[in-house]
Scaffold this motif. Structure first.
Motif, PDB file in Angstrom:
ATOM      1  N   GLY A  86       0.804  -1.212   0.000  1.00  0.00           N
ATOM      2  CA  GLY A  86       0.000   0.000   0.000  1.00  0.00           C
ATOM      3  C   GLY A  86       0.836   1.260   0.000  1.00  0.00           C
ATOM      4  O   GLY A  86       0.525   2.231  -0.699  1.00  0.00           O
ATOM      5  N   SER A  87       1.910   1.263   0.765  1.00  0.00           N
ATOM      6  CA  SER A  87       2.769   2.454   0.789  1.00  0.00           C
ATOM      7  C   SER A  87       3.453   2.658  -0.556  1.00  0.00           C
ATOM      8  O   SER A  87       3.659   3.793  -0.986  1.00  0.00           O
ATOM      9  CB  SER A  87       3.805   2.336   1.904  1.00  0.00           C
ATOM     10  N   VAL A  88       3.788   1.567  -1.239  1.00  0.00           N
ATOM     11  CA  VAL A  88       4.396   1.680  -2.565  1.00  0.00           C
ATOM     12  C   VAL A  88       3.408   2.325  -3.531  1.00  0.00           C
ATOM     13  O   VAL A  88       3.762   3.220  -4.302  1.00  0.00           O
ATOM     14  CB  VAL A  88       4.836   0.292  -3.081  1.00  0.00           C
ATOM     15  N   VAL A  89       2.158   1.875  -3.488  1.00  0.00           N
ATOM     16  CA  VAL A  89       1.135   2.446  -4.356  1.00  0.00           C
ATOM     17  C   VAL A  89       0.919   3.921  -4.013  1.00  0.00           C
ATOM     18  O   VAL A  89       0.893   4.786  -4.900  1.00  0.00           O
ATOM     19  CB  VAL A  89      -0.187   1.655  -4.242  1.00  0.00           C
TER      20      VAL A  89
ATOM     21  N   ALA B   2       4.547  14.875 -12.816  1.00  0.00           N
ATOM     22  CA  ALA B   2       3.698  15.389 -13.894  1.00  0.00           C
ATOM     23  C   ALA B   2       3.448  16.884 -13.727  1.00  0.00           C
ATOM     24  O   ALA B   2       3.427  17.630 -14.714  1.00  0.00           O
ATOM     25  CB  ALA B   2       2.374  14.623 -13.926  1.00  0.00           C
ATOM     26  N   LEU B   3       3.260  17.336 -12.506  1.00  0.00           N
ATOM     27  CA  LEU B   3       3.050  18.761 -12.246  1.00  0.00           C
ATOM     28  C   LEU B   3       4.285  19.570 -12.635  1.00  0.00           C
ATOM     29  O   LEU B   3       4.175  20.620 -13.295  1.00  0.00           O
ATOM     30  CB  LEU B   3       2.706  18.981 -10.771  1.00  0.00           C
ATOM     31  N   ILE B   4       5.456  19.099 -12.264  1.00  0.00           N
ATOM     32  CA  ILE B   4       6.702  19.786 -12.621  1.00  0.00           C
ATOM     33  C   ILE B   4       6.871  19.806 -14.139  1.00  0.00           C
ATOM     34  O   ILE B   4       7.238  20.832 -14.724  1.00  0.00           O
ATOM     35  CB  ILE B   4       7.911  19.127 -11.922  1.00  0.00           C
ATOM     36  N   LYS B   5       6.581  18.676 -14.784  1.00  0.00           N
ATOM     37  CA  LYS B   5       6.673  18.621 -16.245  1.00  0.00           C
ATOM     38  C   LYS B   5       5.705  19.627 -16.877  1.00  0.00           C
ATOM     39  O   LYS B   5       6.075  20.354 -17.809  1.00  0.00           O
ATOM     40  CB  LYS B   5       6.362  17.217 -16.738  1.00  0.00           C
ATOM     41  N   TYR B   6       4.485  19.687 -16.390  1.00  0.00           N
ATOM     42  CA  TYR B   6       3.491  20.618 -16.918  1.00  0.00           C
ATOM     43  C   TYR B   6       3.964  22.060 -16.781  1.00  0.00           C
ATOM     44  O   TYR B   6       3.853  22.867 -17.712  1.00  0.00           O
ATOM     45  CB  TYR B   6       2.149  20.418 -16.206  1.00  0.00           C
TER      46      TYR B   6
ATOM     47  N   VAL C 200       1.908   6.953  -6.598  1.00  0.00           N
ATOM     48  CA  VAL C 200       0.913   7.865  -7.165  1.00  0.00           C
ATOM     49  C   VAL C 200       1.248   9.313  -6.817  1.00  0.00           C
ATOM     50  O   VAL C 200       1.186  10.205  -7.679  1.00  0.00           O
ATOM     51  CB  VAL C 200      -0.509   7.490  -6.666  1.00  0.00           C
ATOM     52  N   VAL C 201       1.626   9.562  -5.576  1.00  0.00           N
ATOM     53  CA  VAL C 201       1.956  10.932  -5.162  1.00  0.00           C
ATOM     54  C   VAL C 201       3.179  11.449  -5.919  1.00  0.00           C
ATOM     55  O   VAL C 201       3.181  12.581  -6.425  1.00  0.00           O
ATOM     56  CB  VAL C 201       2.175  11.009  -3.631  1.00  0.00           C
ATOM     57  N   SER C 202       4.223  10.629  -6.035  1.00  0.00           N
ATOM     58  CA  SER C 202       5.416  11.087  -6.757  1.00  0.00           C
ATOM     59  C   SER C 202       5.122  11.268  -8.236  1.00  0.00           C
ATOM     60  O   SER C 202       5.630  12.212  -8.860  1.00  0.00           O
ATOM     61  CB  SER C 202       6.583  10.128  -6.541  1.00  0.00           C
TER      62      SER C 202
END
Length: 151
Positions: free
Chosen positions: A123-126, A137-141, A130-132
C-alpha cells in the motif's frame, strides 16, 4: 563486562557478511529478471503488434503476474533468499509483496483476511508511487508551460 569490551567481543565473534558475493548474486538475479522482462516485451511487440511506446504496461502486468504465481507456489521466496535485493527491487518484488500478505492472512477468510491485508505491505508503494507521479507530472506541466522544455 564493560560496554567497550562487549562491543569488541561482539565484533570479533560476529562473522563478516560476504558483501561482494551478495552483490554479485543480486546483480545476476536482477539482471535475469530484467532479461525475462525484455523477452516478454519482445513477445508482445512481435505477436501482438505493440510498439515500444505501448509495450510497457502489459509487460509490467505480466511480470507482476509471474511473480505472484511464483510466490503462490513458494518459489519466489527461495529466489529472494538467494538473491536478496536482486529479486526485491524489480517490479516483481511488488507482486511478491502484494500476494505474500494475502497468502499469510488467508486463514482469516477471503474478505477479512485476504481482502483487508492484500495491500498491507504494498500500500505504501502504491501511495508514494501515485503521489510522486503527480508531482513529476506537475513539474513537467509547469516546465512545458513556461517553455523551459518541450515534449
Amino acid at each position: 563486562m564493560e560496554k567497550e569490551q562487549y562491543q569488541k567481543l561482539e565484533q570479533y565473534v560476529t562473522p563478516k557478511p560476504p558483501y561482494l558475493k551478495n552483490v554479485a548474486k543480486a546483480f545476476v538475479v536482477g539482471g535475469l529478471i530484467c532479461l525475462i522482462g525484455q523477452a516478454v516485451s519482445l513477445f508482445y511487440m512481435v505477436f501482438f503488434n505493440f510498439t515500444e511506446a505501448t509495450v510497457g504496461n502489459p509487460t509490467v502486468a505480466t511480470m507482476v503476474f509471474f511473480s505472484m504465481i511464483l510466490t503462490g507456489i513458494g518459489l519466489y521466496k527461495r529466489i529472494g533468499q538467494f538473491a536478496g535485493a536482486g529479486s526485491a527491487v524489480p517490479v516483481t518484488g511488488f507482486g511478491n509483496a502484494v500476494i505474500s500478505a494475502a497468502i499469510e492472512h488467508r486463514s482469516e477468510g477471503f474478505v477479512l483476511g485476504v481482502g483487508s491485508n492484500l495491500f498491507k505491505l504494498a500500500g505504501s508503494v502504491v501511495l508514494f508511487g501515485v503521489v510522486s507521479a503527480f508531482f513529476v507530472a506537475l513539474i513537467k506541466y509547469i516546465l512545458v508551460t513556461l517553455g523551459v522544455v518541450s515534449w
